[in-house]
Design an enzyme around this catalytic site. Structure first.
Site, PDB file in Angstrom:
ATOM      1  CG  ASP A 149      39.674  28.505  34.436  1.00 55.31           C
ATOM      2  OD1 ASP A 149      39.362  28.462  35.745  1.00 55.31           O
ATOM      3  OD2 ASP A 149      39.942  29.318  33.735  1.00 55.31           O
ATOM      4  CG  HIS A 222      44.786  29.739  41.193  1.00 52.20           C
ATOM      5  ND1 HIS A 222      44.637  31.455  41.098  1.00 52.20           N
ATOM      6  CD2 HIS A 222      43.814  29.630  40.481  1.00 52.20           C
ATOM      7  CE1 HIS A 222      43.522  31.530  40.593  1.00 52.20           C
ATOM      8  NE2 HIS A 222      42.955  30.583  40.258  1.00 52.20           N
TER       9      HIS A 222
END
Length: 308
Positions: A149, A222
């Site tokens: 992330d 995403h």
């Protein structure tokens, strides 16, 4: 980081506590807030002296309604409003109340605990803690979903450029817009996907964190929708959290930005879709439970607030 700015440019730490507080109705809160501002300065100064290698800090953000209730300077920061929900055909970025936000981080859990305790002792008589998330570093900065992330985060001096207000709003130069969301993941459904299917949802390869080429990456992945261009970046400091007993596993999304419109464009792409209807596939597995906008003033402003 500018000397007078709160620590919004640092990289994720091993331990983090996020807290959202809302003032109780009908109480005088200005004196407590003045004490709080003194405390925030004290906590950061003390951490720098006592634990110089721990990268410890406490960042305070203030919501729109709290700014007005506390009688802070007008006009407000140009883009400080109450976050309005963003509703797509299937998923919604919800809006939740929050007067104050605290982002507490350090290499050592004890420092985070003591900072949180000091803030809680001061605020409890006049405010309610509506959210407390204990984040942790998961392996090589991966989310609970298993993917790294924050790879698209800016680095070096770009972190300051993209996270801090510049001379377009000179009164608030050096401050930052802070947007937060708590996401809960449906890990049962997620683990039901093959690694290849998961990679197509994210737009990156899981093992090596390499982004898929444009001819392979799905348009509803995403990565394809959350990244809105090299000119419009934010500083993410997301952290995973979880409770095995309640099966509440998730990601606390936190973004520091020089302008909230950048975050708003990203959210619109994700929830409404680009084009409309082509929403972010990760939302089928990750549900936004909160959504709040705050402004992070400079330490000079915090010092001024402490004497009001």
């Amino acid at each position: 980081m500018k000397p007078d700015s709160q620590n919004v440019t640092d990289y994720t730490n091993n331990n983090t506590i996020f807290m959202v507080w809302s003032f109780k109705d009908g109480l005088e809160v200005k004196d407590t807030f003045s004490q709080l501002c003194k405390l925030i300065i004290n906590l950061n100064n003390s951490a720098n002296i006592r634990f110089p290698i721990s990268r410890a800090s406490c960042v305070m953000g203030i919501g729109h309604d709290a700014w007005l209730r506390l009688g802070l300077p007008l006009p407000l920061p140009k883009e400080l409003t109450n976050f309005a929900p963003i509703a797509g055909d299937k998923h919604t970025a919800v809006s939740t109340k929050g007067d104050l936000h605290f982002h507490i981080r350090a290499d050592t859990t004890s420092i985070c605990y003591d900072m949180t305790s000091a803030i809680t002792d001061l605020l409890s008589p006049v405010a309610i803690s509506t959210e407390e998330i204990h984040g942790f570093r998961y392996w090589d900065s991966r989310s609970i979903l298993g993917f790294v992330d924050g790879t698209e985060n800016p680095h070096g001096q770009d972190r300051e450029f993209f996270s801090m207000v510049a001379d377009e709003d000179p009164v608030y130069e050096g401050g930052s817009y802070l947007f937060t969301q708590k996401y809960i993941h449906n890990l049962t459904a997620w683990k039901g996907l093959s690694t290849e299917q998961q990679e197509k949802v994210i737009g990156r390869y899981k093992a090596n964190d390499i982004e898929m080429s444009d001819d392979v990456k799905p348009s509803n992945s995403h990565i394809a929708l959350a990244n809105v261009g090299d000119e419009l970046k934010i500083v993410r400091d997301n952290m995973p959290f979880g409770s095995m007993s309640t099966n509440e596993m998730g990601t606390y999304f936190i973004a520091y930005a020089s302008t909230f419109s950048t975050v708003q464009q990203m959210l619109s792409n994700m929830f409404i879709g680009s084009p409309e209807g082509n929403y972010d596939r990760i939302l089928d597995f990750s549900t936004a439970k909160t959504g709040s906008l705050f402004f992070v003033p400079t330490f000079n402003m915090v010092d001024d607030f402490s004497s009001n």
